[in-house]
Design a protein around this motif. Structure first.
Motif, PDB file in Angstrom:
ATOM      1  N   GLY A  14      15.053   0.105 -30.427  1.00  0.00           N
ATOM      2  CA  GLY A  14      15.465   0.770 -29.746  1.00  0.00           C
ATOM      3  C   GLY A  14      16.901   2.261 -30.019  1.00  0.00           C
ATOM      4  N   SER A  15      17.522   2.429 -29.616  1.00  0.00           N
ATOM      5  CA  SER A  15      18.113   3.663 -30.150  1.00  0.00           C
ATOM      6  C   SER A  15      19.327   2.643 -31.141  1.00  0.00           C
ATOM      7  CB  SER A  15      19.467   4.158 -28.599  1.00  0.00           C
ATOM      8  OG  SER A  15      19.703   3.605 -28.157  1.00  0.00           O
ATOM      9  N   ASN A  16      20.275   2.909 -31.922  1.00  0.00           N
ATOM     10  CA  ASN A  16      20.526   2.646 -33.440  1.00  0.00           C
ATOM     11  C   ASN A  16      21.960   3.511 -32.919  1.00  0.00           C
ATOM     12  OD1 ASN A  16      21.976   3.004 -35.531  1.00  0.00           O
ATOM     13  ND2 ASN A  16      20.760   0.889 -35.758  1.00  0.00           N
ATOM     14  N   PRO A  22      16.716  14.339 -32.681  1.00  0.00           N
ATOM     15  CA  PRO A  22      15.557  13.896 -33.248  1.00  0.00           C
ATOM     16  C   PRO A  22      15.698  12.988 -34.213  1.00  0.00           C
ATOM     17  CG  PRO A  22      15.847  15.966 -33.979  1.00  0.00           C
ATOM     18  CD  PRO A  22      17.228  15.588 -33.406  1.00  0.00           C
ATOM     19  N   TRP A  23      16.795  12.099 -34.752  1.00  0.00           N
ATOM     20  CA  TRP A  23      16.552  10.946 -35.478  1.00  0.00           C
ATOM     21  C   TRP A  23      16.475   9.562 -34.755  1.00  0.00           C
ATOM     22  CZ3 TRP A  23      15.735  12.411 -40.376  1.00  0.00           C
ATOM     23  CH2 TRP A  23      16.127  13.498 -41.056  1.00  0.00           C
ATOM     24  N   PHE A  24      14.847   8.686 -35.521  1.00  0.00           N
ATOM     25  CA  PHE A  24      15.003   7.950 -34.929  1.00  0.00           C
ATOM     26  C   PHE A  24      15.443   6.491 -35.508  1.00  0.00           C
ATOM     27  CE2 PHE A  24      13.519  10.608 -31.538  1.00  0.00           C
ATOM     28  CZ  PHE A  24      14.740   9.515 -30.218  1.00  0.00           C
ATOM     29  N   TYR A  25      15.891   5.568 -35.569  1.00  0.00           N
ATOM     30  CA  TYR A  25      16.368   4.417 -36.019  1.00  0.00           C
ATOM     31  C   TYR A  25      14.921   3.564 -36.369  1.00  0.00           C
ATOM     32  CZ  TYR A  25      16.153  -0.950 -38.078  1.00  0.00           C
ATOM     33  OH  TYR A  25      16.068  -1.794 -38.634  1.00  0.00           O
ATOM     34  N   ALA A  26      14.026   3.901 -37.833  1.00  0.00           N
ATOM     35  CA  ALA A  26      13.170   2.685 -38.374  1.00  0.00           C
ATOM     36  C   ALA A  26      12.794   1.935 -39.229  1.00  0.00           C
ATOM     37  CB  ALA A  26      12.259   4.243 -39.291  1.00  0.00           C
ATOM     38  N   ALA A  58       7.659   8.700 -46.077  1.00  0.00           N
ATOM     39  CA  ALA A  58       7.156   9.000 -44.425  1.00  0.00           C
ATOM     40  C   ALA A  58       6.354   9.551 -43.860  1.00  0.00           C
ATOM     41  CB  ALA A  58       8.719   8.735 -43.319  1.00  0.00           C
ATOM     42  N   PHE A  59       5.399   9.178 -43.065  1.00  0.00           N
ATOM     43  CA  PHE A  59       3.916  10.005 -43.179  1.00  0.00           C
ATOM     44  C   PHE A  59       3.679   9.031 -41.551  1.00  0.00           C
ATOM     45  CE2 PHE A  59       3.156   9.272 -47.531  1.00  0.00           C
ATOM     46  CZ  PHE A  59       3.397  10.806 -47.716  1.00  0.00           C
ATOM     47  N   THR A  60       2.984   9.697 -40.416  1.00  0.00           N
ATOM     48  CA  THR A  60       1.677   9.588 -39.691  1.00  0.00           C
ATOM     49  C   THR A  60       0.903   7.910 -39.969  1.00  0.00           C
ATOM     50  OG1 THR A  60       0.675  10.035 -37.758  1.00  0.00           O
ATOM     51  CG2 THR A  60      -0.064  10.789 -40.328  1.00  0.00           C
ATOM     52  N   GLY A 112      24.369   4.072 -44.225  1.00  0.00           N
ATOM     53  CA  GLY A 112      24.257   2.280 -44.017  1.00  0.00           C
ATOM     54  C   GLY A 112      23.205   1.337 -44.134  1.00  0.00           C
ATOM     55  N   GLY A 113      22.699   1.742 -44.542  1.00  0.00           N
ATOM     56  CA  GLY A 113      21.277   0.458 -45.532  1.00  0.00           C
ATOM     57  C   GLY A 113      20.152   0.900 -44.284  1.00  0.00           C
ATOM     58  N   LYS A 114      20.648   1.700 -43.123  1.00  0.00           N
ATOM     59  CA  LYS A 114      19.298   1.876 -42.209  1.00  0.00           C
ATOM     60  C   LYS A 114      18.337   3.645 -42.812  1.00  0.00           C
ATOM     61  CE  LYS A 114      21.822  -0.404 -39.167  1.00  0.00           C
ATOM     62  NZ  LYS A 114      21.048  -2.050 -39.629  1.00  0.00           N
ATOM     63  N   ILE A 115      17.596   3.210 -42.087  1.00  0.00           N
ATOM     64  CA  ILE A 115      16.306   4.536 -42.879  1.00  0.00           C
ATOM     65  C   ILE A 115      16.149   5.235 -41.181  1.00  0.00           C
ATOM     66  CG2 ILE A 115      14.083   5.061 -43.261  1.00  0.00           C
ATOM     67  CD1 ILE A 115      13.473   2.864 -45.050  1.00  0.00           C
TER      68      ILE A 115
END
Length: 120
Positions: A14-16, A22-26, A58-60, A112-115
């Motif tokens: 979900g959202s972070n 357009p950036w999303f937590y991966a 990061a790729f499809t 912060g340690g999150k991609i």
């Protein structure tokens, strides 16, 4: 490393608060291990994360040749080989080493340690 790499799937969380479209937590950085393939779904997209020589890519997660899942492939140094038909991609550029195909790249960032992955 030689041989099939293990692959993991991390469900979208979900959202972070650290990322806004357009950036999303991966994924958390510590879940991405050197030489491993990690399937994630930031923003509902099918994305492959990998780390080689300490650099994240990061790729499809879909091969442009026959739409096979790239996370089931094999990573050897900077070459990612698709399981289905052996198409080989240079992870530094996304270029196919067999022909003129290109593996779609995604921009990524680490906070912060999150991609986070940019999905447009």
């Amino acid at each position: 490393m030689v041989g099939k790499m293990s692959s993991e799937k991390v469900p979208e969380k979900g959202s972070n608060p650290d990322f806004e479209p357009p950036w999303f937590y991966a994924a958390d950085e510590n879940s991405l291990k050197e030489g491993k393939l990690l399937h994630v779904e930031p923003g509902g997209r099918n994305v492959l994360l990998l780390k080689t020589e300490g650099e994240i890519h990061a790729f499809t997660n879909i091969c442009p040749h026959a739409r096979c899942p790239m996370d089931r492939g094999r990573l050897e140094e900077f070459t990612l080989t698709c399981l289905c038909h052996g198409r080989r991609f240079d992870v530094r550029t996304g270029e196919c080493l067999n022909d003129s195909l290109q593996l779609k790249r995604y921009k990524w960032k680490l906070e912060g340690g999150k991609i986070g992955v940019k999905i447009e």
